[in-house]
Write a protein that holds these residues in place. Structure first.
Motif, PDB file in Angstrom:
ATOM      1  N   HIS A  18     -13.197  35.257 -50.347  1.00 12.47           N
ATOM      2  CA  HIS A  18     -12.589  35.577 -51.643  1.00 12.47           C
ATOM      3  C   HIS A  18     -13.645  35.907 -52.694  1.00 12.47           C
ATOM      4  O   HIS A  18     -13.499  36.848 -53.462  1.00 12.47           O
ATOM      5  N   ARG A  19     -14.718  35.111 -52.721  1.00 11.15           N
ATOM      6  CA  ARG A  19     -15.777  35.343 -53.699  1.00 11.15           C
ATOM      7  C   ARG A  19     -16.520  36.655 -53.405  1.00 11.15           C
ATOM      8  O   ARG A  19     -16.813  37.434 -54.309  1.00 11.15           O
ATOM      9  N   SER A  21     -15.376  39.279 -51.822  1.00  8.47           N
ATOM     10  CA  SER A  21     -14.556  40.455 -52.085  1.00  8.47           C
ATOM     11  C   SER A  21     -14.419  40.676 -53.589  1.00  8.47           C
ATOM     12  O   SER A  21     -14.320  41.796 -54.056  1.00  8.47           O
ATOM     13  N   ARG A  22     -14.449  39.571 -54.352  1.00  9.96           N
ATOM     14  CA  ARG A  22     -14.438  39.724 -55.804  1.00  9.96           C
ATOM     15  C   ARG A  22     -15.691  40.469 -56.274  1.00  9.96           C
ATOM     16  O   ARG A  22     -15.624  41.377 -57.109  1.00  9.96           O
ATOM     17  N   ASN A  25     -15.438  44.122 -55.229  1.00  9.43           N
ATOM     18  CA  ASN A  25     -14.479  44.849 -56.062  1.00  9.43           C
ATOM     19  C   ASN A  25     -15.039  45.121 -57.454  1.00  9.43           C
ATOM     20  O   ASN A  25     -14.821  46.186 -58.025  1.00  9.43           O
ATOM     21  N   GLN A  26     -15.767  44.146 -57.986  1.00  8.18           N
ATOM     22  CA  GLN A  26     -16.383  44.329 -59.299  1.00  8.18           C
ATOM     23  C   GLN A  26     -17.385  45.485 -59.262  1.00  8.18           C
ATOM     24  O   GLN A  26     -17.379  46.358 -60.134  1.00  8.18           O
TER      25      GLN A  26
ATOM     26  N   GLY B  59      -7.232  30.729 -55.570  1.00  4.64           N
ATOM     27  CA  GLY B  59      -7.772  32.086 -55.625  1.00  4.64           C
ATOM     28  C   GLY B  59      -6.693  33.131 -55.385  1.00  4.64           C
ATOM     29  O   GLY B  59      -6.930  34.148 -54.752  1.00  4.64           O
ATOM     30  N   GLU B  61      -3.604  35.696 -57.023  1.00 10.02           N
ATOM     31  CA  GLU B  61      -3.206  36.384 -58.246  1.00 10.02           C
ATOM     32  C   GLU B  61      -1.931  35.781 -58.814  1.00 10.02           C
ATOM     33  O   GLU B  61      -1.041  35.388 -58.065  1.00 10.02           O
TER      34      GLU B  61
END
Lengths: 153, 153
Positions: A18-19, A21-22, A25-26, B59, B61
């Motif tokens: 999750h981190r 991919s964040r 994406n950023q 995590g 949305e």
């Protein structure tokens, strides 16, 4: 169980992905892209990749993949062409702009991995790969077990 | 790069999480649930959890979380109640059926992790956690770096 969640191997993998991919994406957003754009750019080969092969390679759903490929074609990053050898196959190629963006993506991915590698010892990395391989094999076993159970029901 | 993708640490984590989530979704489907149901069940505390805290914890949305919570309430797994201490806060509680399903989920997660642990050596597991922590810290650094760059632009 709440406080212990983060000690579970799969929760750790989930959290980490999750981190990551964040982060991707950023970075992608700053190049008017998404993480999926980046992955697709990385998986397209110079000689053209059959569009049907991209989904399984990337573990992406067909509908979401085809939506992303449409958007990328519109953004001028790739083109689709029917194969000259087999008219049933559509090949995906990168445009010049796509090749440029691919270079950026590749650099970012390699830099990220190099920065990790600089901070870890070889034996820890070996442990990491061993654990990941055990997890992969076990997941395959469980998927197979559940398939057999479901077939019996 | 294609053939080497699987050696990259982040690709390995991505691939692994995709396979694990496929396994969890398969198992959840056999209980008329989804993986997200399972995670939410695990994160709700006996004393009630403020609905606004679930998203950051997991995590997930906000929109997708609230859609899932609605579906879970309809399926009789949880209820929502305004907090007696603070009327601005909505607390989420598990129903009896929710508690039963939670036990199933917990057992599945712990069994899975135990089966992994039985197959790996302590030193490899230590390596795994070290690598995962290095990745987490580096992702935090990069997110922070990009934030500063974006603020400057």
């Amino acid at each position: 169980m709440n406080s212990a969640n983060s000690d579970l191997i799969d929760f750790k993998i989930r959290h980490s992905w999750h981190r990551i991919s964040r982060m991707y994406n950023q970075k992608a957003a700053s190049e008017q892209m998404t993480m999926s754009y980046g992955f697709i750019l990385m998986f397209i080969e110079r000689k053209g990749t059959p569009s049907t092969q991209l989904g399984p390679k990337m573990g992406m759903e067909a509908t979401s993949l085809s939506r992303t490929i449409n958007a990328m074609e519109k953004d001028g990053l790739l083109i689709r062409e029917v194969s000259k050898n087999d008219k049933r196959i559509t090949l995906v190629y990168l445009t010049e702009k796509g090749v440029e963006k691919r270079k950026l993506v590749k650099k970012f991915i390699l830099d990220f991995n190099e920065r990790i590698n600089l901070k870890i010892k070889k034996k820890d990395l070996e442990g990491f790969y061993k654990v990941m391989n055990v997890v992969d094999d076990l997941v395959d076993d469980i998927l197979e077990e559940n398939k057999l159970i479901n077939e019996k029901v």
